[in-house]
Design a protein around this motif. Structure first.
Motif, short mmCIF file in Angstrom:
data_model
loop_
_atom_site.label_atom_id
_atom_site.label_comp_id
_atom_site.label_asym_id
_atom_site.label_seq_id
_atom_site.Cartn_x
_atom_site.Cartn_y
_atom_site.Cartn_z
N LYS A 140 -0.98 -13.70 3.23
CA LYS A 140 -0.95 -14.02 4.66
C LYS A 140 -2.20 -13.53 5.38
O LYS A 140 -2.63 -14.13 6.35
CB LYS A 140 0.29 -13.40 5.32
CG LYS A 140 1.56 -14.06 4.88
CD LYS A 140 2.70 -13.61 5.74
CE LYS A 140 3.94 -14.39 5.30
NZ LYS A 140 5.03 -14.22 6.19
N LEU A 186 1.13 -1.23 9.58
CA LEU A 186 1.61 -2.62 9.65
C LEU A 186 0.60 -3.60 9.09
O LEU A 186 0.96 -4.56 8.41
CB LEU A 186 1.96 -2.98 11.10
CG LEU A 186 3.18 -2.29 11.69
CD1 LEU A 186 3.32 -2.67 13.16
CD2 LEU A 186 4.42 -2.66 10.92
N LYS A 219 -8.18 -7.86 6.89
CA LYS A 219 -7.60 -6.54 7.18
C LYS A 219 -8.67 -5.52 7.53
O LYS A 219 -8.50 -4.71 8.44
CB LYS A 219 -6.78 -6.05 5.99
CG LYS A 219 -5.48 -6.81 5.79
CD LYS A 219 -4.74 -6.28 4.59
CE LYS A 219 -3.46 -7.09 4.35
NZ LYS A 219 -2.73 -6.59 3.19
N MET A 241 1.11 -5.93 5.18
CA MET A 241 1.19 -7.39 5.07
C MET A 241 0.68 -7.84 3.71
O MET A 241 -0.29 -7.28 3.18
CB MET A 241 0.35 -8.05 6.17
CG MET A 241 0.87 -7.81 7.57
SD MET A 241 -0.23 -8.48 8.82
CE MET A 241 0.04 -10.21 8.58
#
Length: 122
Positions: A25, A17, A31, A21
């Protein structure tokens, strides 16, 4: 063992998930930072589960010895099923009163199971 597999599966889903992204964003640095945080979180959760499992096994072994009539050393007391009862709610051994086969000198004594040693007394 299933709990560890579940932790790994949750971690894998979080990584998928996270990296699915778009960069607009959530930046690549963000991350990576979030990934390190998730890895640490899963590591500490696994460590907690392992220590919790060993503590539960220790208690099970002590209770088995106690229920089979063996003597267990806890603090300065020798605990056995003739003079003590085990209270599951408080995880402690409580001395029996005189009317139920207990020793009058032990009246009111309560011993936490965590103060007990792994070896048993003969």
């Amino acid at each position: 063992m299933i709990r560890y597999a579940l932790l790994g599966a949750v971690g894998a889903v979080l990584f998928i998930l996270l990296f699915a992204m778009p960069h607009e964003k959530f930046s690549l640095k963000g991350k990576i930072f979030a990934s390190l945080f998730v890895i640490l979180l899963i590591f500490f959760a696994g460590f907690f589960e392992r220590s919790n499992d060993s503590e539960a096994a220790f208690r099970r072994d002590l209770l088995l010895k106690f229920e089979q009539g063996g003597n267990i050393r806890c603090d300065k007391f020798i605990i056995n099923s003739k003079t003590f009862n085990y209270e599951y709610g408080t995880a402690s051994f409580v001395a029996k009163d005189k009317n139920h086969g207990g020793d009058e000198g032990l009246a009111g004594v309560s011993v936490d199971i965590q103060s007990c040693e792994a070896r048993s007394e003969k």
